[in-house]
Motif scaffolding. Structure first.
Motif, short mmCIF file in Angstrom:
data_model
loop_
_atom_site.label_atom_id
_atom_site.label_comp_id
_atom_site.label_asym_id
_atom_site.label_seq_id
_atom_site.Cartn_x
_atom_site.Cartn_y
_atom_site.Cartn_z
N LEU A 81 37.67 21.75 43.20
CA LEU A 81 37.90 22.50 42.67
C LEU A 81 36.48 23.05 42.40
N ALA A 82 35.39 22.14 42.17
CA ALA A 82 33.94 22.22 41.97
C ALA A 82 33.56 22.87 43.61
N GLU A 83 33.81 22.07 44.53
CA GLU A 83 33.36 22.51 46.47
C GLU A 83 33.72 24.23 46.54
N ILE A 84 35.46 24.66 45.91
CA ILE A 84 35.30 25.94 46.69
C ILE A 84 34.26 26.93 45.46
N GLN A 85 34.04 26.38 44.39
CA GLN A 85 33.76 27.63 43.52
C GLN A 85 32.01 27.29 43.93
N HIS A 86 32.49 26.72 44.44
CA HIS A 86 30.03 26.44 45.34
C HIS A 86 30.02 27.26 46.72
N ARG A 87 31.52 27.23 47.50
CA ARG A 87 31.23 27.60 48.44
C ARG A 87 31.39 29.43 48.25
N TYR A 88 32.97 29.44 47.65
CA TYR A 88 32.92 30.91 47.15
C TYR A 88 31.08 31.54 46.41
N GLY A 89 31.11 31.29 45.64
CA GLY A 89 29.52 31.66 45.00
C GLY A 89 30.63 32.06 44.04
N ALA A 90 29.19 32.13 41.90
CA ALA A 90 29.80 33.17 41.16
C ALA A 90 30.50 34.20 41.06
N GLY A 91 31.44 34.90 40.36
CA GLY A 91 31.94 35.96 40.69
C GLY A 91 32.49 36.08 41.80
N HIS A 92 33.57 35.52 42.37
CA HIS A 92 33.81 35.83 43.72
C HIS A 92 34.79 35.45 43.90
N LEU A 93 35.76 36.54 43.88
CA LEU A 93 37.33 36.12 43.61
C LEU A 93 37.99 35.26 43.65
N VAL A 94 37.83 34.49 44.71
CA VAL A 94 37.93 33.04 45.10
C VAL A 94 38.12 32.66 43.80
N SER A 95 36.97 32.25 43.62
CA SER A 95 35.89 31.86 42.96
C SER A 95 36.68 31.78 41.07
N ARG A 96 37.21 33.25 40.47
CA ARG A 96 37.79 33.72 39.59
C ARG A 96 38.73 33.06 39.90
N SER A 97 39.73 33.22 40.58
CA SER A 97 40.76 32.87 40.84
C SER A 97 40.88 31.45 40.54
N ILE A 98 40.88 30.70 41.32
CA ILE A 98 40.22 29.28 41.15
C ILE A 98 39.98 28.77 39.61
N GLN A 99 39.46 29.46 39.27
CA GLN A 99 38.70 29.64 37.73
C GLN A 99 40.66 29.46 36.89
N ARG A 100 41.03 30.68 36.90
CA ARG A 100 42.21 31.07 35.72
C ARG A 100 43.29 29.66 36.54
N ALA A 101 43.64 29.56 38.02
CA ALA A 101 44.32 28.71 38.49
C ALA A 101 43.67 26.94 37.57
N THR A 102 42.53 26.58 37.50
CA THR A 102 42.26 25.08 37.20
C THR A 102 43.39 24.32 36.58
N PRO A 103 44.13 25.11 35.74
CA PRO A 103 44.39 24.33 34.01
C PRO A 103 46.30 23.71 34.62
N MET A 104 46.19 24.64 36.34
CA MET A 104 47.85 24.63 36.16
C MET A 104 48.13 23.85 37.63
N ILE A 105 46.74 24.12 38.45
CA ILE A 105 46.67 23.30 39.12
C ILE A 105 46.16 21.57 38.96
N LEU A 106 45.36 21.55 37.80
CA LEU A 106 45.55 19.83 37.75
C LEU A 106 46.89 19.13 37.01
N SER A 107 47.08 19.79 36.72
CA SER A 107 48.45 19.73 35.98
C SER A 107 49.90 19.39 36.98
N ALA A 108 50.11 20.22 38.06
CA ALA A 108 50.61 19.66 39.37
C ALA A 108 50.00 18.63 39.94
#
Length: 196
Positions: free
Chosen positions: A157-184
């Motif tokens: 998850l940190a790698e994705i955030q770093h690769r796309y950078g703060a504010g990118h829509l993929v980074s925003r999506s991953i931030q919002r999805a993190t609880p669901m991803i961690l649960s899965a």
């Protein structure tokens, strides 16, 4: 695209996963070698879950091979790789409906679809897959680095955030999805522990 038409016949392949591997190789290996490396790692991770998945093991491995084909230059239309890949599987390859559903919704794709204004389209075209299967695919994807190595989900998850950078829509999506991803990931790890 003649090569891809030749691969559409599952009859010559032993399993859905072997067909999926050949199709993914044809679409990703040359134009996107790092993505191809990631996909190989995700598929290996899926194979390792075979004892947990039973009859669904071949289907999950096939989805692992195909989950990122929407990044292929010839398939990228909407910029939502999950939707582009699933549409190609459905429309050009006439693939199994459940396989298309897994690719369409892998790794909480509905959240990125919302960021791109495509959530209604994704939901209209592809029903989400059953949670047990989709969580297994999320586990495989989110514990495999871009270089195909097994990594902790937090590192991925940190790698994705770093690769796309703060504010990118993929980074925003991953931030919002993190609880669901961690649960899965946690649920799949628990299932695997109970089987072992």
């Amino acid at each position: 695209m003649n090569v891809l038409r030749q691969l559409s016949s599952l009859g010559r392949m032993n399993t859905l996963a072997s067909w999926a591997q050949q199709l993914a190789r044809a679409l990703l290996q040359a134009p996107l070698p790092r993505r191809w490396t990631h996909v190989q790692g995700v598929a290996a991770r899926a194979r390792s879950l075979a004892p947990v998945l039973g009859d669904d093991a071949d289907l999950l491995e096939a989805a692992a091979w195909l989950h990122d084909i929407g990044y292929a230059p010839d398939l990228a239309v909407t910029c939502l790789h999950a939707l582009d890949g699933a549409r190609y599987l459905r429309d050009a390859q006439h693939a199994d409906t459940m396989l298309c559903r897994l690719v369409a919704h892998h790794s909480c794709a509905i959240i990125e679809a919302g960021e791109r204004g495509l959530a209604d389209i994704l939901q209209l075209e592809f029903e989400p897959a059953p949670y047990a299967l989709s969580s297994a695919l999320t586990f495989c994807d989110m514990t495999t680095s871009p270089d195909g190595e097994l990594v902790p989900v937090e590192q991925r998850l940190a790698e994705i955030q770093h690769r796309y950078g703060a504010g990118h829509l993929v980074s925003r999506s991953i931030q919002r999805a993190t609880p669901m991803i961690l649960s899965a990931v946690e649920q799949v790890q628990e299932r695997a522990t109970r089987i072992a």
